[in-house]
Design an enzyme around this catalytic site. Sequence first.
Site, PDB file in Angstrom:
ATOM      1  N   THR A   1      -2.567  -2.124  -4.700  1.00  0.00           N
ATOM      2  CA  THR A   1      -1.272  -2.790  -4.498  1.00  0.00           C
ATOM      3  C   THR A   1      -0.642  -3.168  -5.831  1.00  0.00           C
ATOM      4  OG1 THR A   1      -2.177  -3.732  -2.456  1.00  0.00           O
ATOM      5  CG2 THR A   1      -0.126  -4.697  -3.288  1.00  0.00           C
TER       6      THR A   1
ATOM      7  N   ASN B   1       6.254  -1.580  -6.191  1.00  0.00           N
ATOM      8  CA  ASN B   1       5.082  -0.723  -6.417  1.00  0.00           C
ATOM      9  C   ASN B   1       5.231   0.669  -5.804  1.00  0.00           C
ATOM     10  OD1 ASN B   1       4.846  -1.645  -3.824  1.00  0.00           O
ATOM     11  ND2 ASN B   1       2.752  -2.391  -4.003  1.00  0.00           N
TER      12      ASN B   1
ATOM     13  N   HIS C   1       4.904   2.373   0.090  1.00  0.00           N
ATOM     14  CA  HIS C   1       4.152   1.652   1.122  1.00  0.00           C
ATOM     15  C   HIS C   1       3.205   2.642   1.788  1.00  0.00           C
ATOM     16  CE1 HIS C   1       3.275  -0.628   4.791  1.00  0.00           C
ATOM     17  NE2 HIS C   1       3.522   0.490   5.443  1.00  0.00           N
TER      18      HIS C   1
ATOM     19  N   ARG D   1       1.044   4.846  -7.445  1.00  0.00           N
ATOM     20  CA  ARG D   1       1.472   3.548  -7.989  1.00  0.00           C
ATOM     21  C   ARG D   1       1.248   3.478  -9.503  1.00  0.00           C
ATOM     22  NH1 ARG D   1      -0.504   0.010  -2.770  1.00  0.00           N
ATOM     23  NH2 ARG D   1       1.542  -0.183  -1.776  1.00  0.00           N
TER      24      ARG D   1
ATOM     25  N   ARG E   1      -4.103   5.777   1.230  1.00  0.00           N
ATOM     26  CA  ARG E   1      -4.260   4.571   0.399  1.00  0.00           C
ATOM     27  C   ARG E   1      -5.018   4.900  -0.895  1.00  0.00           C
ATOM     28  NH1 ARG E   1      -2.232  -0.124   2.638  1.00  0.00           N
ATOM     29  NH2 ARG E   1      -3.481  -1.504   1.359  1.00  0.00           N
TER      30      ARG E   1
ATOM     31  N   TYR F   1       8.237  -6.392   7.953  1.00  0.00           N
ATOM     32  CA  TYR F   1       7.201  -7.122   7.215  1.00  0.00           C
ATOM     33  C   TYR F   1       6.822  -8.454   7.875  1.00  0.00           C
ATOM     34  CZ  TYR F   1       7.148  -3.908   3.215  1.00  0.00           C
ATOM     35  OH  TYR F   1       6.981  -2.812   2.394  1.00  0.00           O
TER      36      TYR F   1
ATOM     37  N   PHE G   1       5.508 -14.363  -0.989  1.00  0.00           N
ATOM     38  CA  PHE G   1       6.360 -13.282  -1.503  1.00  0.00           C
ATOM     39  C   PHE G   1       7.246 -12.654  -0.437  1.00  0.00           C
ATOM     40  CE2 PHE G   1       2.150 -11.433  -0.519  1.00  0.00           C
ATOM     41  CZ  PHE G   1       2.504 -10.426   0.366  1.00  0.00           C
TER      42      PHE G   1
ATOM     43  N   LYS H   1       9.829   3.173  -1.963  1.00  0.00           N
ATOM     44  CA  LYS H   1      10.574   1.917  -2.056  1.00  0.00           C
ATOM     45  C   LYS H   1      11.822   2.058  -2.936  1.00  0.00           C
ATOM     46  CE  LYS H   1       6.468  -0.865  -1.045  1.00  0.00           C
ATOM     47  NZ  LYS H   1       5.713  -2.109  -1.338  1.00  0.00           N
TER      48      LYS H   1
ATOM     49  N   GLU I   1       4.386   1.252  12.796  1.00  0.00           N
ATOM     50  CA  GLU I   1       5.370   1.427  11.718  1.00  0.00           C
ATOM     51  C   GLU I   1       6.140   2.741  11.868  1.00  0.00           C
ATOM     52  OE1 GLU I   1       2.737  -1.264   8.582  1.00  0.00           O
ATOM     53  OE2 GLU I   1       2.988   0.876   8.191  1.00  0.00           O
TER      54      GLU I   1
HETATM   55  P1  ATP Z   1       2.100  -1.879   1.344  1.00  0.00           P
HETATM   56  O1  ATP Z   1       1.945  -2.634   2.623  1.00  0.00           O
HETATM   57  O2  ATP Z   1       3.493  -1.929   0.754  1.00  0.00           O
HETATM   58  O3  ATP Z   1       1.528  -0.489   1.377  1.00  0.00           O
HETATM   59  P2  ATP Z   1      -0.256  -3.127   0.390  1.00  0.00           P
HETATM   60  O4  ATP Z   1      -0.787  -2.912   1.763  1.00  0.00           O
HETATM   61  O5  ATP Z   1      -1.006  -2.529  -0.755  1.00  0.00           O
HETATM   62  O6  ATP Z   1       1.220  -2.616   0.257  1.00  0.00           O
HETATM   63  P3  ATP Z   1       0.303  -5.830   1.174  1.00  0.00           P
HETATM   64  O7  ATP Z   1      -0.661  -6.931   0.973  1.00  0.00           O
HETATM   65  O8  ATP Z   1       0.497  -5.268   2.534  1.00  0.00           O
HETATM   66  O9  ATP Z   1      -0.057  -4.665   0.128  1.00  0.00           O
HETATM   67  O10 ATP Z   1       1.707  -6.332   0.609  1.00  0.00           O
HETATM   68  C1  ATP Z   1       2.908  -5.696   1.003  1.00  0.00           C
HETATM   69  C2  ATP Z   1       3.805  -5.582  -0.211  1.00  0.00           C
HETATM   70  O11 ATP Z   1       4.202  -6.888  -0.626  1.00  0.00           O
HETATM   71  C3  ATP Z   1       3.158  -4.978  -1.447  1.00  0.00           C
HETATM   72  O12 ATP Z   1       3.199  -3.574  -1.469  1.00  0.00           O
HETATM   73  C4  ATP Z   1       3.991  -5.535  -2.549  1.00  0.00           C
HETATM   74  O13 ATP Z   1       5.230  -4.823  -2.661  1.00  0.00           O
HETATM   75  C5  ATP Z   1       4.310  -6.929  -2.038  1.00  0.00           C
HETATM   76  N1  ATP Z   1       3.348  -7.924  -2.525  1.00  0.00           N
HETATM   77  C6  ATP Z   1       2.069  -8.085  -2.156  1.00  0.00           C
HETATM   78  N2  ATP Z   1       1.486  -9.114  -2.783  1.00  0.00           N
HETATM   79  C7  ATP Z   1       2.445  -9.618  -3.594  1.00  0.00           C
HETATM   80  C8  ATP Z   1       2.503 -10.705  -4.513  1.00  0.00           C
HETATM   81  N3  ATP Z   1       1.427 -11.488  -4.734  1.00  0.00           N
HETATM   82  N4  ATP Z   1       3.671 -10.938  -5.171  1.00  0.00           N
HETATM   83  C9  ATP Z   1       4.761 -10.166  -4.948  1.00  0.00           C
HETATM   84  N5  ATP Z   1       4.783  -9.140  -4.084  1.00  0.00           N
HETATM   85  C10 ATP Z   1       3.645  -8.862  -3.424  1.00  0.00           C
HETATM   86 MG    MG Z   2       0.239  -3.473   3.515  1.00  0.00          MG
END
Ligand code: ATP
Ligand code: MG
Length: 149
Positions: A103, A124, A127, A114, A97, A61, A69, A21, A138
């Site tokens: 996350t 974070n 992705h 992370r 993962r 997204y 968010f 990111k 993706e």
């Molecule tokens: P990613 O999809 O980026 O690998 P993830 O699968 O662990 O992350 P998701 O729930 O898919 O988490 O959320 C996508 C992204 O949105 C997160 O990686 C983070 O950058 C952001 N995100 C998720 N939850 C929050 C939140 N509560 N507040 C702010 N940003 C968030």
């Molecule tokens: Mg995700």
Amino acid sequence: MLLYINVYSIMRGNRTFTMIKPTAVKKGHIGPILAIINDAGFKIIAMKLLRLSKEQAQQFYAIHKERPFYADLCTFMSSGPIVAAIIEKDDAVNAYRELIGATNPANAKEGTIRKLFATSLQENAVHGSDSDENAVIEGNFFFSDIEKF
Ligand code: ATP
Ligand code: MG
């Protein structure tokens, strides 16, 4: 002759998709993150450095568009260059993962990407796809067939 079929390897895909990111790129963490991915035994199938437009981030997204968010996340993800990559290993989605950690970096285990490089829940560091199906979708968002090896 005994035929051994590894059901586990048939059911689980061996590719996942990742992005480094914008904050992690800006802070110079591309090399260290790729070294961790390499040391964990992932092979690089496709890779590029690019900047998403706001519209492209919104499209990527779209699954999160009802989440509070979403707007901030799309602004952040289009704020600077990212590294996009398809990587390969047995049971890739779960293995990756595990390697990246939770996350929210506050909950990420020691040694995970992370834990090492994230600066906040939003920023974070990386992705990682959450399923074999999304890994394919993706990966195809960023790479054509002649860019995958
Ligand atoms: P990613 O999809 O980026 O690998 P993830 O699968 O662990 O992350 P998701 O729930 O898919 O988490 O959320 C996508 C992204 O949105 C997160 O990686 C983070 O950058 C952001 N995100 C998720 N939850 C929050 C939140 N509560 N507040 C702010 N940003 C968030
Ligand atoms: Mg995700």
